[in-house]
Design an enzyme around this catalytic site. Structure first.
Site, PDB file in Angstrom:
ATOM      1  N   HIS A   1      90.239  77.753  -8.933  1.00 14.23           N
ATOM      2  CA  HIS A   1      90.451  77.522  -7.762  1.00 14.23           C
ATOM      3  C   HIS A   1      91.344  78.798  -7.899  1.00 14.23           C
ATOM      4  O   HIS A   1      91.456  79.732  -9.044  1.00 14.23           O
ATOM      5  CB  HIS A   1      91.630  77.068  -7.406  1.00 14.23           C
ATOM      6  CG  HIS A   1      92.971  76.803  -8.182  1.00 14.23           C
ATOM      7  ND1 HIS A   1      93.886  76.258  -7.118  1.00 14.23           N
ATOM      8  CD2 HIS A   1      93.189  77.627  -9.156  1.00 14.23           C
ATOM      9  CE1 HIS A   1      94.988  76.572  -8.146  1.00 14.23           C
ATOM     10  NE2 HIS A   1      94.773  77.317  -8.957  1.00 14.23           N
TER      11      HIS A   1
ATOM     12  N   CYS B   1      97.960  82.865  -9.680  1.00 10.53           N
ATOM     13  CA  CYS B   1      96.938  82.023  -9.342  1.00 10.53           C
ATOM     14  C   CYS B   1      95.901  82.797  -8.218  1.00 10.53           C
ATOM     15  O   CYS B   1      95.240  82.498  -7.040  1.00 10.53           O
ATOM     16  CB  CYS B   1      97.977  80.795  -8.639  1.00 10.53           C
ATOM     17  SG  CYS B   1      97.881  79.337  -9.380  1.00 10.53           S
TER      18      CYS B   1
ATOM     19  N   HIS C   1      90.483  80.468 -11.984  1.00 12.80           N
ATOM     20  CA  HIS C   1      91.264  80.092 -13.102  1.00 12.80           C
ATOM     21  C   HIS C   1      91.151  78.627 -13.005  1.00 12.80           C
ATOM     22  O   HIS C   1      91.261  77.808 -12.546  1.00 12.80           O
ATOM     23  CB  HIS C   1      92.461  80.695 -13.342  1.00 12.80           C
ATOM     24  CG  HIS C   1      93.506  80.640 -12.138  1.00 12.80           C
ATOM     25  ND1 HIS C   1      93.905  80.833 -10.669  1.00 12.80           N
ATOM     26  CD2 HIS C   1      94.334  79.319 -11.986  1.00 12.80           C
ATOM     27  CE1 HIS C   1      94.452  80.296  -9.903  1.00 12.80           C
ATOM     28  NE2 HIS C   1      94.750  79.829 -11.404  1.00 12.80           N
TER      29      HIS C   1
ATOM     30  N   HIS D   1      92.171  75.010 -14.215  1.00 11.32           N
ATOM     31  CA  HIS D   1      93.292  73.988 -14.812  1.00 11.32           C
ATOM     32  C   HIS D   1      92.356  72.431 -14.824  1.00 11.32           C
ATOM     33  O   HIS D   1      91.965  72.495 -14.183  1.00 11.32           O
ATOM     34  CB  HIS D   1      94.398  73.580 -13.237  1.00 11.32           C
ATOM     35  CG  HIS D   1      95.076  74.952 -12.643  1.00 11.32           C
ATOM     36  ND1 HIS D   1      95.850  74.974 -13.515  1.00 11.32           N
ATOM     37  CD2 HIS D   1      94.825  75.450 -11.943  1.00 11.32           C
ATOM     38  CE1 HIS D   1      96.212  76.163 -12.930  1.00 11.32           C
ATOM     39  NE2 HIS D   1      96.008  76.677 -11.793  1.00 11.32           N
TER      40      HIS D   1
ATOM     41  N   ASP E   1      85.667  67.513 -10.508  1.00 12.19           N
ATOM     42  CA  ASP E   1      85.585  67.474 -11.607  1.00 12.19           C
ATOM     43  C   ASP E   1      84.512  68.531 -12.054  1.00 12.19           C
ATOM     44  O   ASP E   1      83.099  69.067 -11.434  1.00 12.19           O
ATOM     45  CB  ASP E   1      85.266  66.449 -12.437  1.00 12.19           C
ATOM     46  CG  ASP E   1      85.403  66.347 -14.004  1.00 12.19           C
ATOM     47  OD1 ASP E   1      85.635  67.766 -14.304  1.00 12.19           O
ATOM     48  OD2 ASP E   1      83.926  65.935 -14.952  1.00 12.19           O
ATOM     49  N   HIS E   2      85.023  69.830 -12.782  1.00 13.40           N
ATOM     50  CA  HIS E   2      84.241  71.225 -13.044  1.00 13.40           C
ATOM     51  C   HIS E   2      83.254  71.681 -11.764  1.00 13.40           C
ATOM     52  O   HIS E   2      82.754  72.225 -12.457  1.00 13.40           O
ATOM     53  CB  HIS E   2      83.045  70.678 -14.138  1.00 13.40           C
ATOM     54  CG  HIS E   2      83.227  70.544 -15.645  1.00 13.40           C
ATOM     55  ND1 HIS E   2      84.114  68.946 -15.767  1.00 13.40           N
ATOM     56  CD2 HIS E   2      83.400  70.476 -16.622  1.00 13.40           C
ATOM     57  CE1 HIS E   2      84.703  68.973 -17.082  1.00 13.40           C
ATOM     58  NE2 HIS E   2      83.864  70.336 -17.516  1.00 13.40           N
TER      59      HIS E   2
ATOM     60  N   GLU F   1      99.131  69.767 -12.335  1.00 12.58           N
ATOM     61  CA  GLU F   1      98.257  71.332 -12.490  1.00 12.58           C
ATOM     62  C   GLU F   1      98.566  71.560 -13.388  1.00 12.58           C
ATOM     63  O   GLU F   1      97.694  71.845 -14.441  1.00 12.58           O
ATOM     64  CB  GLU F   1      98.779  72.171 -11.415  1.00 12.58           C
ATOM     65  CG  GLU F   1      97.760  73.180 -11.359  1.00 12.58           C
ATOM     66  CD  GLU F   1      98.166  74.131 -10.071  1.00 12.58           C
ATOM     67  OE1 GLU F   1      97.130  73.871  -8.608  1.00 12.58           O
ATOM     68  OE2 GLU F   1      98.898  75.805 -10.362  1.00 12.58           O
TER      69      GLU F   1
HETATM   70 NI    NI Z   1      96.499  77.519 -10.134  1.00 11.37          NI
END
Ligand code: NI
Length: 138
Positions: free
Chosen positions: A18, A37, A43, A45, A83-84, A128
């Site tokens: 995200h 972020c 990037h 998580h 997911d992914h 997160e």
């Molecule tokens: Ni982040």
């Protein structure tokens, strides 16, 4: 007379990318508020999700809900979706919504709420990072 109410929990896991950004702000303001972020190339998580369902114990089964069913529900409607994925680019939910942990928890809640009987309470906890997590409803 009511049967006892019990909370049951199912853990799930997904990886997603995200970027936090407010398009109505300047680059400087975004960088200042969101820090790393806000990096433009996204990037990832490793999100840990805990789905909590609270309700009466069914006297026939001894269950609040079948956790296998809850797991299947979460996989089908949440993990398959996120997911992914790059949350900003790949999902409808976050095209115009900042994918903060808070907003992700609200979105997941709203997805699952529609699949649960109204007599059941739902709560979403989303990690997160190991140290940063949110809960909805608060
Ligand atoms: Ni982040």
């Amino acid at each position: 007379m009511n049967n006892p109410r019990v909370a049951v929990f199912r853990k799930a896991h997904f990886n997603a990318a995200h970027r936090l950004n407010n398009p109505t702000w300047s680059d400087e303001q975004n960088a200042h508020v969101f820090g790393k972020c806000n990096y433009p190339n996204y990037h990832g998580h490793n999100y840990e999700l805990i789905v909590q369902v609270t309700g009466e114990v069914n006297p026939d089964t001894g269950y609040v809900v079948d956790l296998k069913w809850l797991n299947d529900l979460t996989e089908r409607y949440v993990l398959e979706k996120f997911d992914h994925k790059n949350l900003n680019l790949d999902t409808e939910e976050f095209k115009n919504l900042n994918p903060s942990a808070e907003n992700i928890a609200i979105v997941i809640y709203n997805i699952l709420r529609g699949h649960l009987e109204s007599t059941l309470d739902l709560k979403i906890r989303l990690y997160e990072t190991e140290r940063n997590f949110v809960e909805y409803p608060a």
